[in-house]
Design a protein around this motif. Structure first.
Motif, PDB file in Angstrom:
ATOM      1  N   ILE A   5       0.586  -1.126  -0.315  1.00 25.21           N
ATOM      2  CA  ILE A   5       0.081   0.280   0.182  1.00 25.21           C
ATOM      3  C   ILE A   5       0.444   0.883   0.268  1.00 25.21           C
ATOM      4  O   ILE A   5       1.489   1.386   0.469  1.00 25.21           O
ATOM      5  CB  ILE A   5      -0.412   0.212   1.059  1.00 25.21           C
ATOM      6  CG1 ILE A   5      -2.111  -0.679   1.116  1.00 25.21           C
ATOM      7  CG2 ILE A   5      -1.672   0.902   1.267  1.00 25.21           C
ATOM      8  CD1 ILE A   5      -2.353  -1.919   2.336  1.00 25.21           C
ATOM      9  N   ASN A   6       0.847   1.966  -1.090  1.00 29.47           N
ATOM     10  CA  ASN A   6       1.725   3.270  -1.306  1.00 29.47           C
ATOM     11  C   ASN A   6       3.087   2.840  -1.466  1.00 29.47           C
ATOM     12  O   ASN A   6       3.614   3.340  -0.239  1.00 29.47           O
ATOM     13  CB  ASN A   6       1.177   4.099  -0.495  1.00 29.47           C
ATOM     14  CG  ASN A   6      -0.096   4.576  -0.891  1.00 29.47           C
ATOM     15  OD1 ASN A   6      -0.709   4.201  -1.601  1.00 29.47           O
ATOM     16  ND2 ASN A   6      -0.719   5.686  -0.059  1.00 29.47           N
ATOM     17  N   ALA A  47      -6.488   3.133  -6.497  1.00 26.10           N
ATOM     18  CA  ALA A  47      -5.766   1.939  -7.721  1.00 26.10           C
ATOM     19  C   ALA A  47      -5.853   0.686  -6.958  1.00 26.10           C
ATOM     20  O   ALA A  47      -4.767   1.265  -6.068  1.00 26.10           O
ATOM     21  CB  ALA A  47      -4.632   2.875  -8.323  1.00 26.10           C
ATOM     22  N   VAL A  48      -5.737  -0.454  -7.611  1.00 29.76           N
ATOM     23  CA  VAL A  48      -5.122  -1.377  -7.310  1.00 29.76           C
ATOM     24  C   VAL A  48      -4.890  -2.319  -8.808  1.00 29.76           C
ATOM     25  O   VAL A  48      -5.104  -2.529  -9.509  1.00 29.76           O
ATOM     26  CB  VAL A  48      -6.140  -2.193  -6.895  1.00 29.76           C
ATOM     27  CG1 VAL A  48      -6.066  -3.930  -6.843  1.00 29.76           C
ATOM     28  CG2 VAL A  48      -7.201  -1.835  -5.659  1.00 29.76           C
ATOM     29  N   ASP A  49      -3.257  -2.381  -8.104  1.00 30.11           N
ATOM     30  CA  ASP A  49      -2.569  -2.636  -9.207  1.00 30.11           C
ATOM     31  C   ASP A  49      -2.664  -2.405 -10.583  1.00 30.11           C
ATOM     32  O   ASP A  49      -2.976  -2.831 -11.781  1.00 30.11           O
ATOM     33  CB  ASP A  49      -3.265  -4.468  -9.605  1.00 30.11           C
ATOM     34  CG  ASP A  49      -2.456  -5.372  -8.541  1.00 30.11           C
ATOM     35  OD1 ASP A  49      -1.700  -5.203  -8.355  1.00 30.11           O
ATOM     36  OD2 ASP A  49      -3.197  -6.255  -8.971  1.00 30.11           O
ATOM     37  N   GLY A  50      -2.372  -0.758 -10.741  1.00 31.86           N
ATOM     38  CA  GLY A  50      -2.180   0.411 -11.906  1.00 31.86           C
ATOM     39  C   GLY A  50      -3.818   1.076 -12.796  1.00 31.86           C
ATOM     40  O   GLY A  50      -3.213   1.109 -13.208  1.00 31.86           O
ATOM     41  N   SER A  51      -5.162   0.141 -11.396  1.00 36.05           N
ATOM     42  CA  SER A  51      -6.085   0.493 -12.532  1.00 36.05           C
ATOM     43  C   SER A  51      -7.321   1.701 -11.056  1.00 36.05           C
ATOM     44  O   SER A  51      -7.456   0.477 -10.300  1.00 36.05           O
ATOM     45  CB  SER A  51      -6.832  -0.674 -12.516  1.00 36.05           C
ATOM     46  OG  SER A  51      -6.265  -1.054 -14.219  1.00 36.05           O
ATOM     47  N   VAL A  52      -7.889   2.595 -11.801  1.00 33.34           N
ATOM     48  CA  VAL A  52      -8.625   2.842 -10.666  1.00 33.34           C
ATOM     49  C   VAL A  52      -9.370   1.590 -10.756  1.00 33.34           C
ATOM     50  O   VAL A  52     -10.713   1.656 -11.097  1.00 33.34           O
ATOM     51  CB  VAL A  52      -9.092   4.560 -11.307  1.00 33.34           C
ATOM     52  CG1 VAL A  52      -9.699   5.104 -10.262  1.00 33.34           C
ATOM     53  CG2 VAL A  52      -7.331   4.947 -10.971  1.00 33.34           C
ATOM     54  N   VAL A  53     -10.018   2.687  -9.203  1.00 28.35           N
ATOM     55  CA  VAL A  53     -11.274   1.450  -8.902  1.00 28.35           C
ATOM     56  C   VAL A  53     -12.528   2.120  -8.258  1.00 28.35           C
ATOM     57  O   VAL A  53     -11.969   3.291  -8.341  1.00 28.35           O
ATOM     58  CB  VAL A  53     -10.897   0.581  -7.480  1.00 28.35           C
ATOM     59  CG1 VAL A  53     -12.691  -0.114  -7.656  1.00 28.35           C
ATOM     60  CG2 VAL A  53      -9.930  -0.271  -7.498  1.00 28.35           C
ATOM     61  N   PRO A  54     -13.720   2.435  -9.739  1.00 29.82           N
ATOM     62  CA  PRO A  54     -14.468   3.235  -8.694  1.00 29.82           C
ATOM     63  C   PRO A  54     -15.201   3.215  -7.565  1.00 29.82           C
ATOM     64  O   PRO A  54     -15.025   1.978  -7.611  1.00 29.82           O
ATOM     65  CB  PRO A  54     -15.350   3.549  -9.880  1.00 29.82           C
ATOM     66  CG  PRO A  54     -14.738   2.409 -11.028  1.00 29.82           C
ATOM     67  CD  PRO A  54     -13.545   1.594 -10.559  1.00 29.82           C
ATOM     68  N   GLY A  66      -0.722 -10.190  -2.552  1.00 32.46           N
ATOM     69  CA  GLY A  66       0.242  -9.542  -3.705  1.00 32.46           C
ATOM     70  C   GLY A  66      -0.010  -8.096  -4.417  1.00 32.46           C
ATOM     71  O   GLY A  66       0.370  -7.873  -5.144  1.00 32.46           O
ATOM     72  N   GLN A  67      -1.358  -7.924  -4.201  1.00 36.35           N
ATOM     73  CA  GLN A  67      -1.883  -6.123  -5.408  1.00 36.35           C
ATOM     74  C   GLN A  67      -1.053  -5.345  -4.793  1.00 36.35           C
ATOM     75  O   GLN A  67      -0.908  -5.190  -3.593  1.00 36.35           O
ATOM     76  CB  GLN A  67      -3.243  -6.651  -5.011  1.00 36.35           C
ATOM     77  CG  GLN A  67      -3.730  -7.747  -5.912  1.00 36.35           C
ATOM     78  CD  GLN A  67      -5.302  -7.086  -6.010  1.00 36.35           C
ATOM     79  OE1 GLN A  67      -6.432  -6.561  -4.833  1.00 36.35           O
ATOM     80  NE2 GLN A  67      -6.328  -7.525  -7.158  1.00 36.35           N
ATOM     81  N   GLN A  68      -1.366  -4.195  -5.602  1.00 36.67           N
ATOM     82  CA  GLN A  68      -0.079  -3.430  -5.427  1.00 36.67           C
ATOM     83  C   GLN A  68      -1.836  -1.644  -5.357  1.00 36.67           C
ATOM     84  O   GLN A  68      -2.202  -1.630  -6.794  1.00 36.67           O
ATOM     85  CB  GLN A  68       0.539  -2.916  -6.561  1.00 36.67           C
ATOM     86  CG  GLN A  68       1.968  -3.246  -6.889  1.00 36.67           C
ATOM     87  CD  GLN A  68       3.331  -3.712  -5.907  1.00 36.67           C
ATOM     88  OE1 GLN A  68       3.133  -3.043  -5.079  1.00 36.67           O
ATOM     89  NE2 GLN A  68       3.387  -4.759  -5.354  1.00 36.67           N
ATOM     90  N   VAL A  69      -1.241  -1.448  -4.138  1.00 39.00           N
ATOM     91  CA  VAL A  69      -2.350  -0.527  -3.666  1.00 39.00           C
ATOM     92  C   VAL A  69      -2.260   0.120  -3.504  1.00 39.00           C
ATOM     93  O   VAL A  69      -1.009   1.151  -2.921  1.00 39.00           O
ATOM     94  CB  VAL A  69      -3.797  -0.552  -2.357  1.00 39.00           C
ATOM     95  CG1 VAL A  69      -4.691   0.022  -1.741  1.00 39.00           C
ATOM     96  CG2 VAL A  69      -4.283  -2.260  -2.241  1.00 39.00           C
ATOM     97  N   GLU A  70      -2.834   1.409  -4.409  1.00 38.63           N
ATOM     98  CA  GLU A  70      -2.360   3.263  -4.251  1.00 38.63           C
ATOM     99  C   GLU A  70      -3.620   4.175  -3.419  1.00 38.63           C
ATOM    100  O   GLU A  70      -4.154   4.410  -3.765  1.00 38.63           O
ATOM    101  CB  GLU A  70      -2.197   3.826  -5.034  1.00 38.63           C
ATOM    102  CG  GLU A  70      -0.364   3.267  -6.159  1.00 38.63           C
ATOM    103  CD  GLU A  70       0.548   4.047  -4.785  1.00 38.63           C
ATOM    104  OE1 GLU A  70       0.801   4.826  -4.583  1.00 38.63           O
ATOM    105  OE2 GLU A  70       1.151   3.125  -4.938  1.00 38.63           O
ATOM    106  N   LEU A  71      -3.284   4.642  -2.241  1.00 39.04           N
ATOM    107  CA  LEU A  71      -4.334   5.447  -1.863  1.00 39.04           C
ATOM    108  C   LEU A  71      -3.995   6.890  -2.433  1.00 39.04           C
ATOM    109  O   LEU A  71      -2.684   7.209  -1.352  1.00 39.04           O
ATOM    110  CB  LEU A  71      -4.839   5.394  -0.331  1.00 39.04           C
ATOM    111  CG  LEU A  71      -5.899   6.498   0.127  1.00 39.04           C
ATOM    112  CD1 LEU A  71      -7.470   6.086  -0.374  1.00 39.04           C
ATOM    113  CD2 LEU A  71      -5.611   6.029   1.732  1.00 39.04           C
ATOM    114  N   VAL A  72      -4.850   7.576  -3.203  1.00 41.06           N
ATOM    115  CA  VAL A  72      -4.299   8.973  -3.519  1.00 41.06           C
ATOM    116  C   VAL A  72      -4.905   9.589  -2.756  1.00 41.06           C
ATOM    117  O   VAL A  72      -6.453   9.924  -2.836  1.00 41.06           O
ATOM    118  CB  VAL A  72      -4.037   9.560  -4.901  1.00 41.06           C
ATOM    119  CG1 VAL A  72      -3.761  11.087  -5.163  1.00 41.06           C
ATOM    120  CG2 VAL A  72      -3.403   8.316  -5.268  1.00 41.06           C
TER     121      VAL A  72
END
Length: 78
Positions: A5-6, A47-54, A66-72
């Motif tokens: 995460i981030n 975003a999860v694995d580079g795709s924004v989740v609505p 194993g997923q990559q999460v970005e919280l902006v």
């Protein structure tokens, strides 16, 4: 399960949804529609694995090991 995460490794319970993660990370109650309880803005995107989740899918989108999460977080200014 283990997520990043981030860019930081985190261990979370299996089956956690995006909504639950956003609630945990922001410390706010998040509705089924992906909004802050009471109607106030959350000011975040996920975003999860580079795709924004609505936001409309946060409550039904489960995270997987194993997923990559970005919280902006949105900030005001320029």
């Amino acid at each position: 399960m283990n997520l990043t995460i981030n860019n930081e490794p985190r261990e979370l319970r299996a089956g956690m949804t995006c909504r639950e993660l956003v609630s945990d990370l922001t410390g706010r109650v998040v509705t089924e529609e992906g909004r802050a309880e009471g109607g106030g803005p959350l000011g975040v995107a996920l975003a999860v694995d580079g795709s924004v989740v609505p936001r409309s899918l946060w409550a039904t989108t489960e995270l997987a090991d194993g997923q990559q999460v970005e919280l902006v977080t949105a900030v005001q200014g320029g």
